[in-house]
Design a protein around this motif. Structure first.
Motif, PDB file in Angstrom:
ATOM      1  N   LEU A 157       9.313   0.225   6.141  1.00 52.63           N
ATOM      2  CA  LEU A 157      10.556   0.515   5.428  1.00 52.63           C
ATOM      3  C   LEU A 157      10.582  -0.211   4.088  1.00 52.63           C
ATOM      4  CD1 LEU A 157      13.355   1.789   5.280  1.00 52.63           C
ATOM      5  CD2 LEU A 157      14.247  -0.184   6.566  1.00 52.63           C
ATOM      6  N   ALA A 158      10.112  -1.443   4.072  1.00 51.58           N
ATOM      7  CA  ALA A 158      10.064  -2.190   2.814  1.00 51.58           C
ATOM      8  C   ALA A 158       9.163  -1.482   1.804  1.00 51.58           C
ATOM      9  CB  ALA A 158       9.575  -3.616   3.071  1.00 51.58           C
ATOM     10  N   GLY A 159       8.053  -0.945   2.273  1.00 53.15           N
ATOM     11  CA  GLY A 159       7.156  -0.218   1.379  1.00 53.15           C
ATOM     12  C   GLY A 159       7.767   1.063   0.854  1.00 53.15           C
ATOM     13  N   LEU A 160       8.464   1.796   1.715  1.00 54.36           N
ATOM     14  CA  LEU A 160       9.090   3.050   1.297  1.00 54.36           C
ATOM     15  C   LEU A 160      10.247   2.788   0.326  1.00 54.36           C
ATOM     16  CD1 LEU A 160       9.080   4.971   4.720  1.00 54.36           C
ATOM     17  CD2 LEU A 160       7.483   5.228   2.800  1.00 54.36           C
ATOM     18  N   LYS A 161      10.961   1.685   0.516  1.00 59.16           N
ATOM     19  CA  LYS A 161      11.981   1.306  -0.464  1.00 59.16           C
ATOM     20  C   LYS A 161      11.339   0.990  -1.816  1.00 59.16           C
ATOM     21  CE  LYS A 161      15.427  -0.913   2.585  1.00 59.16           C
ATOM     22  NZ  LYS A 161      16.103  -2.208   2.856  1.00 59.16           N
ATOM     23  N   GLY A 162      10.173   0.357  -1.776  1.00 57.01           N
ATOM     24  CA  GLY A 162       9.501  -0.032  -3.006  1.00 57.01           C
ATOM     25  C   GLY A 162       9.000   1.132  -3.823  1.00 57.01           C
ATOM     26  N   VAL A 163       8.839   2.307  -3.205  1.00 57.84           N
ATOM     27  CA  VAL A 163       8.349   3.493  -3.924  1.00 57.84           C
ATOM     28  C   VAL A 163       9.260   3.839  -5.094  1.00 57.84           C
ATOM     29  CG1 VAL A 163       8.012   5.991  -3.710  1.00 57.84           C
ATOM     30  CG2 VAL A 163       7.073   4.455  -1.979  1.00 57.84           C
ATOM     31  N   ALA A 166      14.798   5.315  -0.144  1.00 63.84           N
ATOM     32  CA  ALA A 166      13.424   5.061   0.298  1.00 63.84           C
ATOM     33  C   ALA A 166      12.676   6.380   0.282  1.00 63.84           C
ATOM     34  CB  ALA A 166      13.407   4.458   1.698  1.00 63.84           C
ATOM     35  N   GLY A 167      11.396   6.340  -0.053  1.00 65.66           N
ATOM     36  CA  GLY A 167      10.672   7.607  -0.120  1.00 65.66           C
ATOM     37  C   GLY A 167       9.180   7.432  -0.229  1.00 65.66           C
ATOM     38  N   LYS A 168       8.500   8.540  -0.399  1.00 64.62           N
ATOM     39  CA  LYS A 168       7.047   8.520  -0.553  1.00 64.62           C
ATOM     40  C   LYS A 168       6.621   9.728  -1.387  1.00 64.62           C
ATOM     41  CE  LYS A 168       2.967   6.935  -0.080  1.00 64.62           C
ATOM     42  NZ  LYS A 168       2.717   7.486  -1.449  1.00 64.62           N
ATOM     43  N   PRO A 187      10.789  -0.340  -9.635  1.00 65.37           N
ATOM     44  CA  PRO A 187       9.734  -0.607 -10.621  1.00 65.37           C
ATOM     45  C   PRO A 187       8.441  -1.057  -9.952  1.00 65.37           C
ATOM     46  CG  PRO A 187      11.833  -1.502 -11.373  1.00 65.37           C
ATOM     47  CD  PRO A 187      12.059  -1.020  -9.963  1.00 65.37           C
ATOM     48  N   GLY A 188       7.354  -0.457 -10.356  1.00 66.19           N
ATOM     49  CA  GLY A 188       6.068  -0.735  -9.740  1.00 66.19           C
ATOM     50  C   GLY A 188       5.708   0.229  -8.646  1.00 66.19           C
ATOM     51  N   GLY A 189       6.697   0.966  -8.130  1.00 70.60           N
ATOM     52  CA  GLY A 189       6.433   1.993  -7.129  1.00 70.60           C
ATOM     53  C   GLY A 189       6.065   3.302  -7.799  1.00 70.60           C
ATOM     54  N   THR A 190       5.480   4.200  -7.047  1.00 64.74           N
ATOM     55  CA  THR A 190       4.996   5.444  -7.650  1.00 64.74           C
ATOM     56  C   THR A 190       6.117   6.333  -8.175  1.00 64.74           C
ATOM     57  OG1 THR A 190       4.931   6.426  -5.430  1.00 64.74           O
ATOM     58  CG2 THR A 190       2.867   5.518  -6.296  1.00 64.74           C
ATOM     59  N   ALA A 235       0.824  -1.206   0.000  1.00 66.77           N
ATOM     60  CA  ALA A 235       0.000   0.000   0.000  1.00 66.77           C
ATOM     61  C   ALA A 235       0.857   1.255   0.000  1.00 66.77           C
ATOM     62  CB  ALA A 235      -0.939  -0.013   1.196  1.00 66.77           C
ATOM     63  N   LEU A 236       1.992   1.230   0.714  1.00 64.84           N
ATOM     64  CA  LEU A 236       2.897   2.378   0.712  1.00 64.84           C
ATOM     65  C   LEU A 236       3.633   2.485  -0.615  1.00 64.84           C
ATOM     66  CD1 LEU A 236       4.369   2.166   4.331  1.00 64.84           C
ATOM     67  CD2 LEU A 236       3.003   4.054   3.409  1.00 64.84           C
ATOM     68  N   ALA A 237       4.148   1.367  -1.117  1.00 74.67           N
ATOM     69  CA  ALA A 237       4.915   1.395  -2.369  1.00 74.67           C
ATOM     70  C   ALA A 237       4.060   1.876  -3.528  1.00 74.67           C
ATOM     71  CB  ALA A 237       5.485   0.010  -2.666  1.00 74.67           C
TER      72      ALA A 237
END
Length: 657
Positions: free
Chosen positions: A533-539, A561-563, A542-545, A384-386
């Motif tokens: 943290l895993a979600g923020l790395k995923g941002v 990592a970000g948002k 590829p596939g992250g916003t 959901a974060l990524a």
């Protein structure tokens, strides 16, 4: 014939009158001698002092202010004192012959002096500097021949310079003559009318360190006010240099990246960007757009130039939007909501929600009751974060509302406040605005203050849902939001952001060090922090916003990592937000960017942050070094500023939120 005995009585009366007059005269002489004796013997010290003071004029010589330097000692603001000859415009009009005399003395032409007098940048109400860096001989000659040069004076004026132009203009601040309110507040600190004091930025907050001790020259003057000697002289003492935690090279890159990105958008935009060290809260760079050239203040700013700075059409470039701008955070607020949900136990790391592309608010009958979402299917907090899945966070707002008897009305707001959002950060700069997290109390207060702008004073389920993903009445400053991300990055310590590192003496050695201050702590056990943290790395992958924004970035050298955040506004383009930190597992930098009406977070704010991380890979921030003369004073060079995306070829993000 007079009566017998009459003449004797007349003689006796005359003698009596003469005797009385004699006594009165004698009394007056006695009183006069007593008074003279008192004045000459008993009260002579007071009159001697008065006589001396009546023949003495104290002239205050301003001291050079300290410089403002970066973490390596490179100068942002240089300051010294120069001796200048000034001339009153009014006197020049009444006595034009003075202009000719002064031209001969200063080696100038009358046309050159008239040109200076007509320069609009100098105030109409103050003498105009005609020539600077004059010798003491010229100044003394003018004081000895004041009757020949009415309206002419020798003054010590500050000689400020900005060797890096508009770089960090709002951060450094400016100086201007002290006003009456400031003078009254500092009447016991030796300030004099006309003294220059810091009015914004570091110049204002570090005023006690930057200001030197003025000198005093006691001049002997005659009854006509002409100087004929010097009684004593106390030289001024220069102020302390103030060393910042800022890296000048990084500051230039941040200024350039923000300016170029906003320039590429077209239209009128404002924005701000900040780089923090999450390990201690120190500011490594801080930019605000639009900016301006601070040299406009040198020698006094003209009324026209000041009016331009205050013109709404120019978007108020004096404002440091990094600490004073208030922006809707959009999806960048989701990190705070996720922390609240995991910390309270509302959800577990394994909790999932199925997003089918829309979300209906239960019991809603007025307004937007059905909200669109990304349609990512079954997602946990990491995904959901990524992917910035709105429906997941709509649902968290709904769950908190439905269980408000258990969690209260403000669990998300309370977590935001713990992160420092909604409270002053305490940064050592003036003019900080306070973020506002929407809540029942805030809504009531806003409605009571302005019912037309805030017609809804109640708080309902839809408001809780809206607040959970960073919309509604929530507004943040770029600094306070980034500091929340920096706090998450370091494991939960909320530092008080700081710009000043040291106050230095004239040899470059610290006389005062400004230590990090931990304001509070966010509870981030591994069960809460790891999935987030895993979600923020995923941002940024590829596939992250922001995956497209960071295409080709060497994550093996620095994982980011970000948002992203895309804050919607009716009738306007969205506010573009990107908050981040790196390296993700051992953070040294936190980079935050907000651009008003910039569009999607990955399309405007994201590229600015990408440019900064590209720069930091090649130019990592080095430990602070006091500029002590000697081999240790060797400074890293200022690399050429790389235009945004020129080296990385970064494209727009492949997400929207």
């Amino acid at each position: 014939m007079r009566p017998v005995g009459f003449g004797g009585r007349e003689r006796d009366s005359t003698k009596l009158r003469l005797g009385l007059v004699g006594l009165v005269v004698a009394g007056l002489f006695v009183a006069m001698f007593v008074r003279l004796w008192y004045l000459q013997v008993l009260d002579s010290p007071r009159f001697q002092s008065a006589a001396v003071s009546n023949g003495v004029r104290n002239v205050y010589d301003p001291a050079p202010r300290g410089r403002i330097v970066d973490r390596y000692g490179r100068v942002l603001v240089d300051d010294s004192v120069t001796q200048a000859i000034t001339l009153s415009r009014d006197t020049a009009k009444l006595h034009p012959e003075v202009v000719a005399r002064l031209a001969v003395l200063l080696g100038m032409t009358t046309a050159q002096i008239q040109l200076r007098l007509s320069d609009p940048k100098y105030s109409q109400f103050k003498p105009v500097p005609i020539k600077t860096n004059v010798t003491n001989d010229v100044a003394i000659y003018l004081k000895e021949h004041q009757s020949d040069f009415p309206g002419v004076d020798a003054q010590s004026l500050p000689d400020v310079s900005y060797p890096n132009g508009s770089t960090a203009a709002q951060l450094a601040g400016y100086i201007a003559p002290i006003n009456s309110a400031q003078l009254a507040a500092r009447k016991d600190q030796g300030y004099q009318p006309g003294d220059l004091v810091g009015q914004s930025g570091v110049e204002e907050s570090a005023e006690p360190w930057l200001r030197g001790q003025p000198g005093t020259t006691r001049l002997l003057v005659n009854a006509g006010g002409q100087v004929f000697g010097t009684l004593s002289q106390t030289p001024p003492v220069a102020g302390h240099d103030v060393q910042l935690s800022v890296d000048l090279g990084l500051q230039k890159e941040l200024d350039s990246a923000l300016s170029q990105e906003i320039g590429s958008l077209g239209g009128v935009h404002t924005g701000a960007a900040v780089v923090l060290d999450p390990r201690d809260g120190s500011v490594l760079a801080m930019s605000s757009f639009p900016s301006y050239d601070p040299s406009i203040w040198i020698g006094g700013i003209s009324s026209a130039a000041y009016a331009n700075l205050q013109n709404p059409a120019g978007n108020f470039p004096l404002v440091n939007r990094a600490i004073a701008g208030l922006y809707t955070p959009g999806s960048s607020f989701k990190m705070l909501t996720a922390t609240a949900a995991l910390d309270t136990g509302l959800i577990s790391p394994d909790f999932t929600y199925t997003d089918n592309g829309s979300f209906s608010i239960p019991g809603c009958s007025v307004g937007a009751c059905s909200l669109a979402s990304e349609g990512l299917g079954s997602v946990n907090v990491t995904r959901a974060l990524a992917g910035s899945d709105d429906a997941f966070f709509y649902n968290l707002g709904l769950l908190f509302w439905n269980q408000r008897a258990k969690y209260g009305l403000s669990p998300i707001q309370d977590m935001a406040n713990t992160y420092g959002v909604g409270t002053p950060s305490g940064i050592d700069l003036p003019g900080e605005s306070v973020s506002r997290v929407d809540s029942p109390q805030v809504r009531q207060r806003l409605h009571a203050a302005n019912p037309k702008a805030f017609p809804n004073g109640g708080w309902y389920v839809g408001d809780n849902v809206e607040m959970a993903f960073g919309q509604g009445g929530t507004v943040v400053t770029p600094l306070q939001l980034l500091n929340a991300y920096a706090s998450f990055a370091n494991g939960g310590t909320v530092y008080q952001p700081r710009v000043a590192a040291d106050a230095l003496d004239q040899s470059g050695r610290p006389v005062k060090s400004f230590q990090p201050v931990a304001a509070r702590h966010v509870n981030l056990p591994p069960s809460t922090r790891d999935p987030m943290l895993a979600g923020l790395k995923g941002v940024t992958k590829p596939g992250g916003t922001a995956g497209g924004t960071f295409t080709g970035f060497p994550f093996n050298l620095m994982d980011v990592a970000g948002k992203t955040g895309t804050a919607d506004h009716i009738g306007e383009k969205p506010t573009s937000v990107f908050m981040s930190f790196a390296p993700a597992d051992n953070p040294q930098y936190a980079v935050g960017v907000i651009i008003d009406q910039g569009g999607f977070g990955a399309q405007a704010a994201g590229p600015v942050a990408r440019a900064v991380y590209d720069y930091l890979l090649a130019n990592p921030v080095r430990p602070l070094a006091n500029p002590v003369p000697g081999p240790s004073a060797t400074l890293p060079p200022l690399p050429a500023v790389v235009p945004v995306n020129a080296a990385s070829g970064a494209g727009p993000g492949n997400g929207t939120r």
